[in-house]
Write a protein that holds these residues in place. Structure first.
Motif, mmCIF file in Angstrom:
data_model
loop_
_atom_site.group_PDB
_atom_site.id
_atom_site.type_symbol
_atom_site.label_atom_id
_atom_site.label_comp_id
_atom_site.label_asym_id
_atom_site.label_seq_id
_atom_site.Cartn_x
_atom_site.Cartn_y
_atom_site.Cartn_z
ATOM 1 N N GLN A 178 0.816 -1.225 0.000
ATOM 2 C CA GLN A 178 0.000 0.000 0.000
ATOM 3 C C GLN A 178 0.850 1.276 0.000
ATOM 4 O OE1 GLN A 178 -3.084 0.224 -0.570
ATOM 5 N NE2 GLN A 178 -4.236 -1.486 0.278
ATOM 6 N N LYS A 179 1.925 1.284 0.804
ATOM 7 C CA LYS A 179 2.755 2.491 0.901
ATOM 8 C C LYS A 179 3.570 2.713 -0.363
ATOM 9 C CE LYS A 179 3.244 2.818 5.910
ATOM 10 N NZ LYS A 179 4.162 2.646 7.043
ATOM 11 N N ASN A 180 3.838 1.634 -1.087
ATOM 12 C CA ASN A 180 4.672 1.732 -2.296
ATOM 13 C C ASN A 180 3.875 2.130 -3.530
ATOM 14 O OD1 ASN A 180 5.675 -0.322 -0.376
ATOM 15 N ND2 ASN A 180 7.441 -0.366 -1.726
ATOM 16 N N ARG A 181 2.574 1.990 -3.433
ATOM 17 C CA ARG A 181 1.749 2.072 -4.623
ATOM 18 C C ARG A 181 1.456 3.515 -5.027
ATOM 19 N NH1 ARG A 181 -4.432 0.269 -4.169
ATOM 20 N NH2 ARG A 181 -5.159 1.448 -5.921
ATOM 21 N N MET A 182 1.529 3.751 -6.323
ATOM 22 C CA MET A 182 1.187 5.050 -6.905
ATOM 23 C C MET A 182 0.150 4.798 -8.006
ATOM 24 S SD MET A 182 3.218 7.317 -5.380
ATOM 25 C CE MET A 182 3.294 8.759 -6.437
ATOM 26 N N PRO A 183 -0.655 5.762 -8.415
ATOM 27 C CA PRO A 183 -0.795 7.098 -7.835
ATOM 28 C C PRO A 183 -1.653 7.047 -6.578
ATOM 29 C CG PRO A 183 -2.356 6.819 -9.613
ATOM 30 C CD PRO A 183 -1.557 5.551 -9.549
ATOM 31 N N SER A 184 -1.945 8.218 -6.001
ATOM 32 C CA SER A 184 -2.808 8.282 -4.818
ATOM 33 C C SER A 184 -4.218 7.845 -5.208
ATOM 34 C CB SER A 184 -2.861 9.713 -4.281
ATOM 35 O OG SER A 184 -3.500 10.563 -5.244
ATOM 36 N N TRP A 193 -9.148 10.621 -18.723
ATOM 37 C CA TRP A 193 -7.829 10.000 -18.825
ATOM 38 C C TRP A 193 -6.698 11.023 -18.942
ATOM 39 C CZ3 TRP A 193 -6.093 5.586 -17.322
ATOM 40 C CH2 TRP A 193 -4.850 5.141 -17.731
ATOM 41 N N GLU A 194 -6.877 12.057 -19.758
ATOM 42 C CA GLU A 194 -5.808 13.042 -19.936
ATOM 43 C C GLU A 194 -5.532 13.804 -18.627
ATOM 44 O OE1 GLU A 194 -5.674 14.661 -24.356
ATOM 45 O OE2 GLU A 194 -7.724 14.500 -23.618
ATOM 46 N N THR A 195 -6.605 14.185 -17.935
ATOM 47 C CA THR A 195 -6.464 14.857 -16.638
ATOM 48 C C THR A 195 -5.737 13.937 -15.658
ATOM 49 O OG1 THR A 195 -8.592 15.925 -17.068
ATOM 50 C CG2 THR A 195 -7.750 16.077 -14.811
ATOM 51 N N LYS A 196 -6.118 12.662 -15.691
ATOM 52 C CA LYS A 196 -5.537 11.668 -14.786
ATOM 53 C C LYS A 196 -4.040 11.497 -15.042
ATOM 54 C CE LYS A 196 -6.440 6.910 -13.298
ATOM 55 N NZ LYS A 196 -7.516 5.926 -13.253
ATOM 56 N N VAL A 197 -3.650 11.360 -16.311
ATOM 57 C CA VAL A 197 -2.232 11.158 -16.637
ATOM 58 C C VAL A 197 -1.411 12.376 -16.209
ATOM 59 C CG1 VAL A 197 -0.551 10.794 -18.500
ATOM 60 C CG2 VAL A 197 -2.675 9.492 -18.476
ATOM 61 N N ASN A 198 -1.938 13.574 -16.438
ATOM 62 C CA ASN A 198 -1.227 14.794 -16.011
ATOM 63 C C ASN A 198 -1.028 14.809 -14.492
ATOM 64 O OD1 ASN A 198 -0.808 16.005 -18.534
ATOM 65 N ND2 ASN A 198 -2.883 16.828 -18.573
ATOM 66 N N ALA A 199 -2.067 14.390 -13.764
ATOM 67 C CA ALA A 199 -1.978 14.349 -12.295
ATOM 68 C C ALA A 199 -0.965 13.299 -11.843
ATOM 69 C CB ALA A 199 -3.359 14.048 -11.692
ATOM 70 N N GLU A 203 2.461 13.745 -9.557
ATOM 71 C CA GLU A 203 2.646 12.981 -8.316
ATOM 72 C C GLU A 203 3.919 12.147 -8.310
ATOM 73 O OE1 GLU A 203 -1.790 12.085 -6.522
ATOM 74 O OE2 GLU A 203 -0.480 10.433 -7.006
ATOM 75 N N THR A 204 4.303 11.647 -9.468
ATOM 76 C CA THR A 204 5.387 10.662 -9.506
ATOM 77 C C THR A 204 6.764 11.243 -9.813
ATOM 78 O OG1 THR A 204 4.808 10.184 -11.821
ATOM 79 C CG2 THR A 204 3.896 8.717 -10.132
ATOM 80 N N LEU A 205 6.828 12.446 -10.367
ATOM 81 C CA LEU A 205 8.108 13.004 -10.828
ATOM 82 C C LEU A 205 9.224 12.953 -9.788
ATOM 83 C CD1 LEU A 205 7.488 16.116 -13.111
ATOM 84 C CD2 LEU A 205 8.631 13.972 -13.680
ATOM 85 N N LYS A 225 4.611 12.467 -21.628
ATOM 86 C CA LYS A 225 4.315 13.667 -20.831
ATOM 87 C C LYS A 225 5.464 13.958 -19.849
ATOM 88 C CE LYS A 225 -0.715 13.719 -21.255
ATOM 89 N NZ LYS A 225 -0.860 15.043 -21.890
ATOM 90 N N ILE A 226 6.082 12.903 -19.335
ATOM 91 C CA ILE A 226 7.238 13.091 -18.437
ATOM 92 C C ILE A 226 8.378 13.740 -19.214
ATOM 93 C CG2 ILE A 226 9.110 11.807 -17.282
ATOM 94 C CD1 ILE A 226 6.940 9.979 -16.140
ATOM 95 N N GLN A 227 8.604 13.240 -20.431
ATOM 96 C CA GLN A 227 9.689 13.778 -21.253
ATOM 97 C C GLN A 227 9.423 15.244 -21.626
ATOM 98 O OE1 GLN A 227 10.659 11.794 -25.079
ATOM 99 N NE2 GLN A 227 12.624 11.344 -24.131
ATOM 100 N N GLU A 228 8.155 15.545 -21.969
ATOM 101 C CA GLU A 228 7.775 16.933 -22.292
ATOM 102 C C GLU A 228 8.024 17.860 -21.101
ATOM 103 O OE1 GLU A 228 3.651 17.180 -23.557
ATOM 104 O OE2 GLU A 228 4.011 15.604 -25.049
ATOM 105 N N LYS A 229 7.669 17.366 -19.921
ATOM 106 C CA LYS A 229 7.749 18.186 -18.697
ATOM 107 C C LYS A 229 9.193 18.421 -18.257
ATOM 108 C CE LYS A 229 5.648 19.475 -14.634
ATOM 109 N NZ LYS A 229 4.634 20.497 -14.503
ATOM 110 N N THR A 230 10.041 17.388 -18.409
ATOM 111 C CA THR A 230 11.395 17.463 -17.842
ATOM 112 C C THR A 230 12.488 17.669 -18.883
ATOM 113 O OG1 THR A 230 11.731 15.069 -18.027
ATOM 114 C CG2 THR A 230 10.713 15.886 -15.983
ATOM 115 N N GLY A 231 12.195 17.320 -20.139
ATOM 116 C CA GLY A 231 13.223 17.369 -21.173
ATOM 117 C C GLY A 231 14.238 16.256 -21.027
#
Length: 500
Positions: A178-184, A193-199, A203-205, A225-231
């Motif tokens: 339970q403590k290891n699991r993501m997302p909240s 789905w798009e809102t969810k993936v952004n959230a 949360e995970t970055l 989306k991770i690549q877009e956000k962080t480069g």
């Protein structure tokens, strides 16, 4: 850094691995036992009475009394269960209905019982434990794990909870994870789905992600989306990410794109879960195919795909199957499905133990001219074409073009590229040559000048996502049909201007 959880995982994995090998080495006896157990328990159900279960002592008796059915055929019984009646397909009432969006029959309600629910959870757990037992790698257990899945919010229908299978399973994550699991929980409950993936990205970055799991096409969206956000490459953002768990579709068409997004190779475990049962999981890193779950309250039958639509196709049990043959998967389960056509086709890659690959869907094929091309063949053809090249495919589907403006009919491949081929004609020829090699009917049609070689139509970037969104199937457990015998998908591409 020492982790008690990682240390304890290894002996537990060895113990589970031994018990799995025990039944895997006694496949026929294991299936016989499952068969007699589920028939015995369902004798006093309405279905059992209607089909004289009390007189069933062998598979031959079962074949005589219980015809193969799909959802539509079983619907009169399922409707009674949904209405709240007891002892219809299985004793008592189901714990849940896994609600799926059927393409022909609207929403489907697949029962999950107190006997079948644990098998879904155990199979997913055992897949990870078998990986630990084989590789000795258990470090990831101490990190964060993400499971991209449907919302865990459940509705109620006549006292029975219903939701997506992945949402139901979310309620059964073991306490120690339970403590290891993501997302909240809150993020997991987001429907869009798009809102969810952004959230999930937010949360995970900053977390120590070690395991990422989900259907490849939707995990790809998360990675992009991770690549877009962080480069940065995903593997640089999550330095300890080393295990990708996936199911639902063949990973191979996505592999090159994934390795490019991650920036390195990671181990992967393939699963074969469905609302009707958890059928198989990859038990060895170096073996092709997934271990068929023979000890999970599911009795399997197999019908050769090329005989399936004949009058009385032969129903085979595990002891009769052969390597390299395309079979339609038929299951009877401790959730009350009887001689049920799941719709998937499988091919055995090993008989000691029994391992399968998913070769396609019995309804997803192209046979507009008698060629009967299946999902596995188009996936393999594309895989061979991109091998040792810089070409990267994001998504694809295939449809027949029966009435072209000029020339002979052909198969039209709709492909969204991340990285295009420099020579489209040579690339098309590679795919076509592989398809001809795999499928003798297709070969004869090309050589007999009934068909011309395939043509590729490019789809705009994110075109497949836009298509799935337009039909209300963006994200979750939804996946694109690899091929179809009509132009319904092609027509939407054209109508929505998704063609490049």
């Amino acid at each position: 850094m020492f982790s008690l959880k990682s240390a304890l995982a290894k002996p537990f994995a060895k113990h589970v691995s031994k018990s799995i090998k025990k039944w895997a080495n006694n496949p026929v006896e294991t299936q016989e036992k499952v068969f007699h157990e589920i028939i015995g328990k369902a004798t006093s159900t309405q279905f059992g009475k209607d089909h004289d279960f009390i007189g069933i002592h062998s598979h031959a008796d079962f074949v005589k009394r219980v015809p193969v059915r799909d959802y539509e055929d079983l619907k009169p019984y399922i409707e009674r269960v949904v209405a709240g009646e007891t002892d219809i397909l299985w004793l008592g009432k189901p714990l849940y209905f896994a609600k799926t969006s059927g393409t022909t029959s609207g929403a489907k309600y697949i029962p999950i019982t107190k006997e079948s629910m644990p098998t879904h959870v155990e199979a997913a757990r055992n897949a990870i434990l078998m990986y630990i037992a084989e590789t000795g790698n258990s470090k990831f257990v101490a990190g964060k794990m993400i499971f991209l899945q449907g919302s865990p919010i459940l509705e109620k229908k006549n006292g029975i909870q219903l939701g997506r299978l992945s949402g139901i399973v979310a309620h059964y994550v073991p306490k120690y994870l339970q403590k290891n699991r993501m997302p909240s929980w809150e993020t997991n409950c987001i429907e869009d789905w798009e809102t969810k993936v952004n959230a999930i990205v937010e949360e995970t970055l900053s977390e120590n992600m070690t395991v990422i799991s989900g259907i490849p096409s939707w995990v790809q969206m998360y990675f992009e989306k991770i690549q877009e956000k962080t480069g940065k490459k995903v593997g640089d953002v999550f330095k300890n990410f080393n295990l990708f768990i996936f199911g639902g579709v063949n990973y191979e068409p996505y592999r090159a794109k994934f390795e490019s997004l991650i920036g390195r190779k990671v181990d992967s475990i393939e699963l074969f879960p469905a609302s009707e049962g958890f059928f198989a999981f990859q038990d060895k890193q170096d073996a092709k195919g997934m271990l068929l779950q023979l000890n999970s309250g599911i009795f399997y039958e197999f019908i050769k795909a090329d005989e399936f639509f004949t009058e009385n196709p032969k129903r085979l049990t595990i002891k009769d199957v052969e390597l390299g043959v395309n079979y339609v998967l038929i299951v009877s389960t401790n959730a009350g499905l009887w001689a049920y056509n799941v719709g998937d086709t499988v091919e055995f890659t090993s008989l000691k133990p029994y391992r399968v690959i998913v070769s396609g869907r019995i309804k997803h094929f192209i046979s507009a001219f008698g060629e009967h091309v299946i999902g596995k063949e188009v996936e393999q053809a594309l895989q061979e074409a991109v091998k040792n090249s810089k070409v990267q495919v994001t998504e694809f589907t295939v449809a027949p073009q029966i009435n072209p403006e000029k020339g002979l009919p052909y198969h039209e491949w709709f492909i969204e590229f991340e990285s295009e081929p420099s020579d489209f004609e040579a690339f098309s020829k590679k795919i076509d040559a592989s398809l001809q090699k795999q499928n003798s009917y297709y070969f004869d049609l090309i050589n007999g000048k009934v068909l011309q070689p395939l043509k590729i139509t490019q789809i705009k970037k994110n075109g497949f996502q836009e298509y799935m969104k337009s039909i209300g199937k963006l994200g979750g457990q939804n996946k694109i049909a690899r091929l179809s015998n009509d132009r319904n998908i092609a027509n939407v591409f054209e109508a929505q201007n998704l063609i490049k």
